[in-house]
Design a protein around this motif. Structure first.
Motif, PDB file in Angstrom:
ATOM      1  N   GLU A 123       2.659  14.267  -3.531  1.00 23.47           N
ATOM      2  CA  GLU A 123       1.585  15.287  -3.978  1.00 23.47           C
ATOM      3  C   GLU A 123       1.562  16.612  -2.931  1.00 23.47           C
ATOM      4  OE1 GLU A 123      -1.645  13.489  -4.973  1.00 23.47           O
ATOM      5  OE2 GLU A 123      -1.113  12.188  -6.545  1.00 23.47           O
ATOM      6  N   GLN A 124       1.543  16.270  -1.606  1.00 20.41           N
ATOM      7  CA  GLN A 124       1.418  17.469  -0.901  1.00 20.41           C
ATOM      8  C   GLN A 124       2.756  18.059  -0.722  1.00 20.41           C
ATOM      9  OE1 GLN A 124       0.587  15.505   2.925  1.00 20.41           O
ATOM     10  NE2 GLN A 124      -1.482  15.119   2.467  1.00 20.41           N
ATOM     11  N   LEU A 125       3.822  17.523  -0.891  1.00 16.73           N
ATOM     12  CA  LEU A 125       5.184  18.385  -1.202  1.00 16.73           C
ATOM     13  C   LEU A 125       5.301  19.041  -2.432  1.00 16.73           C
ATOM     14  CD1 LEU A 125       7.748  15.676   0.271  1.00 16.73           C
ATOM     15  CD2 LEU A 125       6.615  17.647   1.583  1.00 16.73           C
ATOM     16  N   LEU A 126       4.551  18.684  -3.218  1.00 20.46           N
ATOM     17  CA  LEU A 126       4.678  19.184  -4.751  1.00 20.46           C
ATOM     18  C   LEU A 126       3.689  20.401  -4.688  1.00 20.46           C
ATOM     19  CD1 LEU A 126       5.638  19.115  -7.789  1.00 20.46           C
ATOM     20  CD2 LEU A 126       3.576  17.788  -8.240  1.00 20.46           C
ATOM     21  N   ASP A 127       2.562  20.365  -3.950  1.00 21.93           N
ATOM     22  CA  ASP A 127       1.563  21.655  -3.860  1.00 21.93           C
ATOM     23  C   ASP A 127       2.286  22.709  -3.031  1.00 21.93           C
ATOM     24  OD1 ASP A 127      -0.339  20.302  -5.368  1.00 21.93           O
ATOM     25  OD2 ASP A 127      -1.235  19.126  -3.333  1.00 21.93           O
ATOM     26  N   GLU A 128       3.153  22.337  -2.142  1.00 22.96           N
ATOM     27  CA  GLU A 128       3.807  23.508  -1.257  1.00 22.96           C
ATOM     28  C   GLU A 128       4.641  24.680  -2.376  1.00 22.96           C
ATOM     29  OE1 GLU A 128       5.601  21.769   1.962  1.00 22.96           O
ATOM     30  OE2 GLU A 128       4.025  20.972   2.668  1.00 22.96           O
ATOM     31  N   PHE A 129       5.081  23.861  -3.466  1.00 23.35           N
ATOM     32  CA  PHE A 129       5.813  24.843  -4.332  1.00 23.35           C
ATOM     33  C   PHE A 129       4.966  26.157  -4.900  1.00 23.35           C
ATOM     34  CE2 PHE A 129       7.980  20.937  -4.640  1.00 23.35           C
ATOM     35  CZ  PHE A 129       9.486  21.362  -4.583  1.00 23.35           C
ATOM     36  N   ASP A 178       6.440  28.567  -7.028  1.00 22.76           N
ATOM     37  CA  ASP A 178       6.966  28.971  -8.363  1.00 22.76           C
ATOM     38  C   ASP A 178       6.694  28.041  -9.154  1.00 22.76           C
ATOM     39  OD1 ASP A 178       8.446  26.999  -7.107  1.00 22.76           O
ATOM     40  OD2 ASP A 178      10.442  28.219  -7.901  1.00 22.76           O
ATOM     41  N   VAL A 179       5.465  27.159  -9.145  1.00 20.66           N
ATOM     42  CA  VAL A 179       5.350  25.845 -10.046  1.00 20.66           C
ATOM     43  C   VAL A 179       3.732  26.099 -10.069  1.00 20.66           C
ATOM     44  CG1 VAL A 179       5.051  23.645 -10.525  1.00 20.66           C
ATOM     45  CG2 VAL A 179       6.617  24.366  -9.181  1.00 20.66           C
ATOM     46  N   SER A 180       3.428  26.250 -11.718  1.00 20.68           N
ATOM     47  CA  SER A 180       1.928  26.397 -11.796  1.00 20.68           C
ATOM     48  C   SER A 180       0.946  25.352 -11.659  1.00 20.68           C
ATOM     49  CB  SER A 180       1.720  26.823 -13.368  1.00 20.68           C
ATOM     50  OG  SER A 180       2.395  25.855 -14.205  1.00 20.68           O
ATOM     51  N   THR A 181      -0.023  25.705 -11.575  1.00 18.33           N
ATOM     52  CA  THR A 181      -1.105  24.561 -11.267  1.00 18.33           C
ATOM     53  C   THR A 181      -1.074  23.476 -12.388  1.00 18.33           C
ATOM     54  OG1 THR A 181      -2.642  26.135 -10.349  1.00 18.33           O
ATOM     55  CG2 THR A 181      -3.756  24.137 -10.731  1.00 18.33           C
ATOM     56  N   GLN A 182      -1.013  24.030 -13.661  1.00 13.68           N
ATOM     57  CA  GLN A 182      -0.930  22.829 -14.745  1.00 13.68           C
ATOM     58  C   GLN A 182       0.313  22.250 -14.644  1.00 13.68           C
ATOM     59  OE1 GLN A 182      -1.241  25.179 -18.427  1.00 13.68           O
ATOM     60  NE2 GLN A 182      -3.374  24.825 -18.404  1.00 13.68           N
ATOM     61  N   GLU A 183       1.566  22.420 -14.244  1.00 12.60           N
ATOM     62  CA  GLU A 183       2.908  21.867 -14.194  1.00 12.60           C
ATOM     63  C   GLU A 183       2.540  20.933 -13.029  1.00 12.60           C
ATOM     64  OE1 GLU A 183       5.892  25.069 -15.586  1.00 12.60           O
ATOM     65  OE2 GLU A 183       5.408  25.165 -13.696  1.00 12.60           O
ATOM     66  N   LYS A 184       1.746  21.269 -11.871  1.00 12.11           N
ATOM     67  CA  LYS A 184       1.598  20.400 -10.638  1.00 12.11           C
ATOM     68  C   LYS A 184       0.700  19.223 -11.235  1.00 12.11           C
ATOM     69  CE  LYS A 184       2.025  24.017  -7.120  1.00 12.11           C
ATOM     70  NZ  LYS A 184       1.370  24.471  -6.152  1.00 12.11           N
ATOM     71  N   GLN A 185      -0.322  19.761 -11.740  1.00 11.50           N
ATOM     72  CA  GLN A 185      -1.336  18.372 -12.482  1.00 11.50           C
ATOM     73  C   GLN A 185      -0.478  17.439 -13.259  1.00 11.50           C
ATOM     74  OE1 GLN A 185      -4.310  20.669 -14.193  1.00 11.50           O
ATOM     75  NE2 GLN A 185      -5.445  20.847 -12.482  1.00 11.50           N
ATOM     76  N   PHE A 186       0.493  17.962 -13.929  1.00  9.46           N
ATOM     77  CA  PHE A 186       1.052  17.088 -15.000  1.00  9.46           C
ATOM     78  C   PHE A 186       2.311  16.333 -14.130  1.00  9.46           C
ATOM     79  CE2 PHE A 186       5.003  16.073 -17.607  1.00  9.46           C
ATOM     80  CZ  PHE A 186       4.373  15.549 -18.663  1.00  9.46           C
ATOM     81  N   MET A 187       3.115  16.831 -13.317  1.00  9.17           N
ATOM     82  CA  MET A 187       3.853  15.942 -12.799  1.00  9.17           C
ATOM     83  C   MET A 187       3.141  14.975 -11.582  1.00  9.17           C
ATOM     84  SD  MET A 187       6.730  16.933 -13.731  1.00  9.17           S
ATOM     85  CE  MET A 187       7.403  15.789 -12.596  1.00  9.17           C
ATOM     86  N   LYS A 188       2.064  15.434 -11.135  1.00 13.01           N
ATOM     87  CA  LYS A 188       1.323  14.325 -10.321  1.00 13.01           C
ATOM     88  C   LYS A 188       0.899  13.033 -11.293  1.00 13.01           C
ATOM     89  CE  LYS A 188      -0.778  17.585  -7.012  1.00 13.01           C
ATOM     90  NZ  LYS A 188      -1.979  18.115  -6.656  1.00 13.01           N
ATOM     91  N   LEU A 189       0.736  13.368 -12.305  1.00 14.28           N
ATOM     92  CA  LEU A 189       0.420  12.242 -13.480  1.00 14.28           C
ATOM     93  C   LEU A 189       1.554  11.342 -13.872  1.00 14.28           C
ATOM     94  CD1 LEU A 189      -2.236  13.693 -16.054  1.00 14.28           C
ATOM     95  CD2 LEU A 189      -2.706  11.979 -14.214  1.00 14.28           C
ATOM     96  N   TRP A 190       2.558  12.216 -14.008  1.00 12.10           N
ATOM     97  CA  TRP A 190       3.919  11.628 -14.246  1.00 12.10           C
ATOM     98  C   TRP A 190       4.585  10.662 -13.338  1.00 12.10           C
ATOM     99  CZ3 TRP A 190       6.716  10.286 -18.461  1.00 12.10           C
ATOM    100  CH2 TRP A 190       8.064  10.009 -18.317  1.00 12.10           C
ATOM    101  N   ASN A 191       4.457  10.959 -12.050  1.00 12.90           N
ATOM    102  CA  ASN A 191       4.863  10.393 -10.966  1.00 12.90           C
ATOM    103  C   ASN A 191       4.321   9.374 -10.696  1.00 12.90           C
ATOM    104  OD1 ASN A 191       7.015  12.466 -10.363  1.00 12.90           O
ATOM    105  ND2 ASN A 191       5.563  13.536  -9.166  1.00 12.90           N
ATOM    106  N   ASP A 223       0.930  -1.219  -0.142  1.00 12.43           N
ATOM    107  CA  ASP A 223      -0.060   0.036   0.076  1.00 12.43           C
ATOM    108  C   ASP A 223       0.800   1.143   0.128  1.00 12.43           C
ATOM    109  OD1 ASP A 223      -1.878   1.806   0.372  1.00 12.43           O
ATOM    110  OD2 ASP A 223      -2.486   1.512   2.242  1.00 12.43           O
ATOM    111  N   ASP A 224       1.205   1.676  -0.970  1.00 14.33           N
ATOM    112  CA  ASP A 224       2.155   2.783  -1.398  1.00 14.33           C
ATOM    113  C   ASP A 224       1.170   4.280  -1.383  1.00 14.33           C
ATOM    114  OD1 ASP A 224       4.358   1.171  -0.998  1.00 14.33           O
ATOM    115  OD2 ASP A 224       4.396   0.940  -3.262  1.00 14.33           O
ATOM    116  N   GLY A 225      -0.083   4.259  -1.390  1.00 10.22           N
ATOM    117  CA  GLY A 225      -0.724   5.323  -1.198  1.00 10.22           C
ATOM    118  C   GLY A 225      -0.528   6.415  -0.376  1.00 10.22           C
ATOM    119  N   TRP A 226       0.018   6.278   0.894  1.00 17.12           N
ATOM    120  CA  TRP A 226       0.902   7.214   1.758  1.00 17.12           C
ATOM    121  C   TRP A 226       1.796   8.058   1.017  1.00 17.12           C
ATOM    122  CZ3 TRP A 226       5.937   6.975   3.221  1.00 17.12           C
ATOM    123  CH2 TRP A 226       6.559   5.761   3.026  1.00 17.12           C
TER     124      TRP A 226
END
Length: 210
Positions: free
Chosen positions: A67-73, A75-88, A58-61
């Motif tokens: 994703e929570q750490l990514l949302d704290e940036f 200087d990163v746009s919302t679209q870039e965050k959405q993309f990186m979440k899908l990629w990760n 169970d690697d959901g955590w």
């Protein structure tokens, strides 16, 4: 097995506990050798070896924390965050070690699996920039970038054409008004044939008659 029997006999002669002697022989409750977790390589303690859940992790955590750490940036746009979440999620979906030579194939799999969602979110430019970054890191070539983007664009084009054709087939036809195309009444000429005459020609004939 002979060595184990000798050891057990020696232990019994010395009055050792029977539980200690049982550890020398195979048992359904206690393993003889030390076992380790298949992913972390940590030793299994008593009570863990028969209930190991490494095959169903169970690697959901971990994804949620990333994703929570990514949302704290900031200087990163919302679209870039959405993309990186899908990629990760795509790259971390399995525990396989991804070599550099496997990156082009992973990129194509990513476009095939998430192409529709990328198009819906308007992430084409972000996708292209990400592929360019991978090109800068020399894990894919310029030919790979061209092939990936061509496949993505063609996929979006096919989806758009399919949606448009579906809309045309399902949309009801607008009923035609009975007065939309009114024909000019026919006028019978002197020779018995029917003909049409414009208002300007009618006025001209009246002037000639006068």
């Amino acid at each position: 097995p002979t060595d184990r029997r000798k050891k057990s006999e020696t232990l019994r002669e010395q009055g050792a506990d029977e539980n200690a002697i049982k550890r020398l022989f195979p048992d359904d409750e206690v393993p003889i050798r030390q076992y380790y977790h298949s992913k972390t390589n940590l030793p299994m303690y008593e009570g863990e070896w028969d209930e190991d859940s490494d095959d169903d992790p169970d690697d959901g955590w971990r994804e949620k924390m990333g994703e929570q750490l990514l949302d704290e940036f900031d200087d990163v746009s919302t679209q870039e965050k959405q993309f990186m979440k899908l990629w990760n999620r795509h790259m971390n979906g399995s525990d396989e070690v991804v070599a550099d030579r496997s990156i082009p194939g992973r990129c194509m799999d990513f476009v095939k699996l998430h192409g529709d969602k990328l198009a819906a979110l308007g992430l084409r430019q972000t996708l292209l920039l990400h592929f360019c970054n991978l090109w800068d890191e020399e894990v894919i070539s310029s030919k790979h970038v061209s092939t990936l983007m061509s496949y993505y664009d063609q996929r979006c084009k096919d989806a758009s054409n399919k949606a448009r054709n579906t809309t045309l087939r399902t949309s009801p036809r607008t009923p035609r008004s009975p007065t939309a195309r009114r024909k000019t009444p026919l006028k019978h000429s002197s020779n018995g044939t029917s003909s049409t005459m414009s208002p300007s020609r009618k006025r001209a004939r009246r002037c000639v008659a006068m």
